[in-house]
Design a protein around this motif. Structure first.
Motif, short mmCIF file in Angstrom:
data_model
loop_
_atom_site.label_atom_id
_atom_site.label_comp_id
_atom_site.label_asym_id
_atom_site.label_seq_id
_atom_site.Cartn_x
_atom_site.Cartn_y
_atom_site.Cartn_z
N GLU A 236 -42.63 -26.66 3.48
CA GLU A 236 -41.53 -26.43 2.55
C GLU A 236 -41.18 -24.94 2.55
O GLU A 236 -42.06 -24.10 2.36
CB GLU A 236 -41.94 -26.85 1.12
CG GLU A 236 -42.29 -28.30 0.96
CD GLU A 236 -43.69 -28.63 1.41
OE1 GLU A 236 -44.50 -27.68 1.55
OE2 GLU A 236 -43.99 -29.82 1.66
N GLN A 237 -39.93 -24.64 2.78
CA GLN A 237 -39.50 -23.25 2.80
C GLN A 237 -38.05 -23.15 2.35
O GLN A 237 -37.30 -24.12 2.40
CB GLN A 237 -39.67 -22.64 4.20
CG GLN A 237 -38.94 -23.40 5.29
CD GLN A 237 -39.18 -22.78 6.66
OE1 GLN A 237 -39.22 -21.56 6.82
NE2 GLN A 237 -39.33 -23.63 7.67
N THR A 238 -37.69 -21.97 1.91
CA THR A 238 -36.32 -21.70 1.49
C THR A 238 -35.60 -20.99 2.63
O THR A 238 -35.96 -19.85 2.97
CB THR A 238 -36.29 -20.83 0.22
OG1 THR A 238 -36.99 -21.51 -0.82
CG2 THR A 238 -34.86 -20.56 -0.21
N ARG A 252 -31.85 -16.78 -5.24
CA ARG A 252 -32.86 -17.67 -4.65
C ARG A 252 -34.24 -17.01 -4.65
O ARG A 252 -35.25 -17.67 -4.90
CB ARG A 252 -32.45 -18.05 -3.23
CG ARG A 252 -31.25 -18.98 -3.19
CD ARG A 252 -31.18 -19.76 -1.90
NE ARG A 252 -30.03 -20.66 -1.88
CZ ARG A 252 -29.78 -21.53 -0.92
NH1 ARG A 252 -30.60 -21.61 0.12
NH2 ARG A 252 -28.73 -22.32 -0.97
N GLN A 254 -35.29 -14.84 -6.80
CA GLN A 254 -35.76 -14.87 -8.18
C GLN A 254 -36.23 -16.27 -8.57
O GLN A 254 -37.30 -16.43 -9.16
CB GLN A 254 -34.62 -14.44 -9.11
CG GLN A 254 -34.34 -12.95 -9.12
CD GLN A 254 -33.22 -12.61 -10.08
OE1 GLN A 254 -32.07 -13.01 -9.90
NE2 GLN A 254 -33.55 -11.88 -11.13
N LYS A 255 -35.44 -17.27 -8.23
CA LYS A 255 -35.74 -18.63 -8.66
C LYS A 255 -37.02 -19.16 -8.05
O LYS A 255 -37.83 -19.80 -8.73
CB LYS A 255 -34.57 -19.55 -8.29
CG LYS A 255 -34.74 -20.99 -8.75
CD LYS A 255 -33.50 -21.82 -8.45
CE LYS A 255 -33.67 -23.24 -8.96
NZ LYS A 255 -32.45 -24.07 -8.71
N TYR A 256 -37.23 -18.88 -6.76
CA TYR A 256 -38.38 -19.44 -6.05
C TYR A 256 -39.52 -18.44 -5.83
O TYR A 256 -40.47 -18.73 -5.11
CB TYR A 256 -37.93 -20.03 -4.71
CG TYR A 256 -36.91 -21.14 -4.87
CD1 TYR A 256 -37.25 -22.33 -5.49
CD2 TYR A 256 -35.61 -20.98 -4.42
CE1 TYR A 256 -36.31 -23.35 -5.65
CE2 TYR A 256 -34.65 -21.99 -4.58
CZ TYR A 256 -35.02 -23.17 -5.20
OH TYR A 256 -34.08 -24.16 -5.37
N ALA A 257 -39.41 -17.25 -6.44
CA ALA A 257 -40.46 -16.23 -6.35
C ALA A 257 -40.85 -15.94 -4.90
O ALA A 257 -42.02 -15.99 -4.53
CB ALA A 257 -41.69 -16.66 -7.15
N LEU A 258 -39.85 -15.65 -4.09
CA LEU A 258 -40.07 -15.43 -2.66
C LEU A 258 -40.48 -14.00 -2.37
O LEU A 258 -40.07 -13.06 -3.05
CB LEU A 258 -38.79 -15.76 -1.87
CG LEU A 258 -38.21 -17.17 -2.03
CD1 LEU A 258 -36.91 -17.29 -1.25
CD2 LEU A 258 -39.22 -18.22 -1.56
N ALA A 261 -37.99 -14.57 3.38
CA ALA A 261 -37.35 -15.84 3.67
C ALA A 261 -36.67 -15.77 5.02
O ALA A 261 -36.15 -14.72 5.43
CB ALA A 261 -36.34 -16.21 2.59
#
Length: 477
Positions: A236-238, A252, A254-258, A261
């Motif tokens: 699973e990756q963004t 993105r 911020q939302k997924y704490a990356l 990417a």
């Protein structure tokens, strides 16, 4: 083996650490890591006196970001002389940290070959940021001076829209095929000296160079060599499309704490990566832009040329003048009422002012919510209802307070009731305008941060005057 504290000892001990802190304190930074005015003056005086060695000695302990601050704090007419005196201390890292206008000013004095030399030392995203605003002829001269590999990478980045993921991404990354084992990956990293040294994740790709997973560097270093990367990776990756706007990229992260990417092109192939350090800059930049746009101040950059700043601000001041004339024309409709009760002239400004403040509060909340994707088609009506209830509640409280206060001061019950009702109604108008105007502009693909404030102010001023003077005409004359 060296004795404890020996110069050959690679460890830093207590006294040595204290010495380092003392040295840092002497570099001219205060407790908030900002350059001291006295330090800046000392550097400028050394340059003016022709003592370039003294200037370099003062500046050399500074971090590149602090040297960039030094150049930004230097008056524009003296900046070139300071940069020349510091010589190679003003390197690629310093240029990448500089404010856009200051960097553009300094680069204008450099030969294309020098700019190309700096660009070659930087990550692709920083190199693009350095040359993207140059005149076309100068930009082409810099590109011609680069080696083919660097030139191809920068030209590719420049082909993407401004403020897109393609401009923001780095092309230097680590990608491995899924059939590799952990041991093979480690050997690959050790044996290839040309690989980037700044990465946190290893991207796993298939035969078509499409990302199918990621491995954190810590996983690779702590797992047995025989384990297959395909068994270790996180599938699973963004993925970031190369043409995605940088503001959406930041959301993105911020939302997924990356931390990083992968960036993919239209066919899904891996073309680069974006790291969190770049996104932190974007978050700060975008937030600042929205605040400044709400005030009509443009970019608000203190290094922006004066004429450009004047032009940007003057446009919105002229628009505000137009909306003020509309509000004034509303007042003109009630000239006879004001003549009959001159006290209205003193009080009507309070009605419009209170409405304007309430509208600004709602507007600020809505613009931020829109910018962070908190407002969607599924919750817009709920947001409108929420802000209207808030406005009605605040308006009721303010109306009661101002009605009582005006009665105690003027002793006129009719005037106090009209005053209170006008405050309530205008607060409700402000709440609705503060929501509906930015939402409508956003749905029309117009940046709500740019022009919402003008329209909200027009609504609260015009309807505030209309409500107050209209009620006064009906009930007091």
């Amino acid at each position: 083996m060296s004795e404890r504290g020996d110069a050959a000892d690679p460890l830093i001990h207590g006294e040595e650490f204290d010495d380092i802190l003392t040295d840092q304190a002497e570099t001219g930074l205060d407790e908030d890591d900002r350059l001291k005015p006295a330090f800046l003056t000392a550097v400028l005086d050394a340059v003016e006196d022709g003592d370039h060695e003294r200037a370099r000695d003062l500046v050399s302990p500074l971090h590149p970001a602090d040297i960039a601050d030094l150049l930004e704090l230097t008056p524009s007419e003296r900046r070139g002389a300071v940069a020349a005196a510091l010589g190679d201390l003003v390197g690629a890292e310093v240029l990448s940290e500089l404010n856009d206008y200051v960097r553009e000013d300094l680069i204008g004095d450099l030969a294309p070959e020098q700019v190309a030399e700096f660009a070659a030392e930087l990550d692709t995203d920083d190199a693009v940021a350095m040359i993207e605003d140059m005149e076309e002829a100068d930009q082409q001269a810099v590109l011609d001076a680069l080696d083919p590999e660097d030139r191809a990478a920068i030209e590719s980045a420049l082909s993407y829209p401004e403020e897109s993921a393609g401009r923001l991404m780095q092309r230097d990354l680590v990608a491995v095929p899924e059939h590799m084992t952990v041991g093979q990956v480690i050997d690959y990293l050790r044996d290839n000296q040309d690989l980037t040294r700044d990465f946190w994740e290893i991207f796993v790709v298939d035969a078509a160079h499409k990302p199918i997973g990621t491995c954190q560097l810590s996983w690779v270093l702590t797992c047995p060599r025989g384990i297959a990367v395909a068994d270790l990776m996180k599938r699973e990756q963004t993925l970031i499309p190369v043409d995605m706007d940088q503001e959406e990229v930041a959301l993105r992260f911020q939302k997924y704490a990356l931390i990083s990417a992968a960036v993919v092109d239209g066919s899904g192939r891996l073309v680069g990566m974006i790291t969190v350090d770049d996104v932190v800059h974007i978050i700060s930049e975008e937030a600042g832009e929205d605040i400044l746009r709400l005030s009509g101040a443009g970019e608000g950059d203190i290094n922006q040329p004066i004429l450009m700043t004047v032009r940007t601000r003057l446009v919105w001041l002229v628009v505000n003048l137009g909306t003020a004339m509309i509000a004034a024309s509303v007042v003109g409709l009630f000239e006879k009422t004001i003549e009959h009760l001159a006290l209205l002239a003193a009080l009507m400004g309070i009605v419009s002012g209170m409405g304007g403040n309430a509208g600004t509060q709602t507007l600020a909340v809505m613009v931020r919510a829109i910018a962070t994707n908190q407002v969607t088609s599924s919750n817009t009506l709920r947001m409108i209802g929420r802000e209207f209830r808030i406005a009605a509640t605040n308006g009721s409280v303010l109306g009661v307070l101002i009605g009582i206060g005006s009665y105690l001061i003027y002793g006129q019950i009719g005037l106090s009731l009209v005053f209170a009702a006008a405050i309530l109604l205008n607060n409700m108008v402000a709440g609705l305008a503060g929501v509906l105007i930015p939402v409508t502009l956003d749905r029309s693909n117009i940046d709500p941060a740019v022009s919402s404030a003008v329209f909200v102010t027009m609504m609260t001023d015009s309807l505030g005057f209309l409500t107050f003077l209209g009620l006064a005409t009906i009930f007091l004359t």
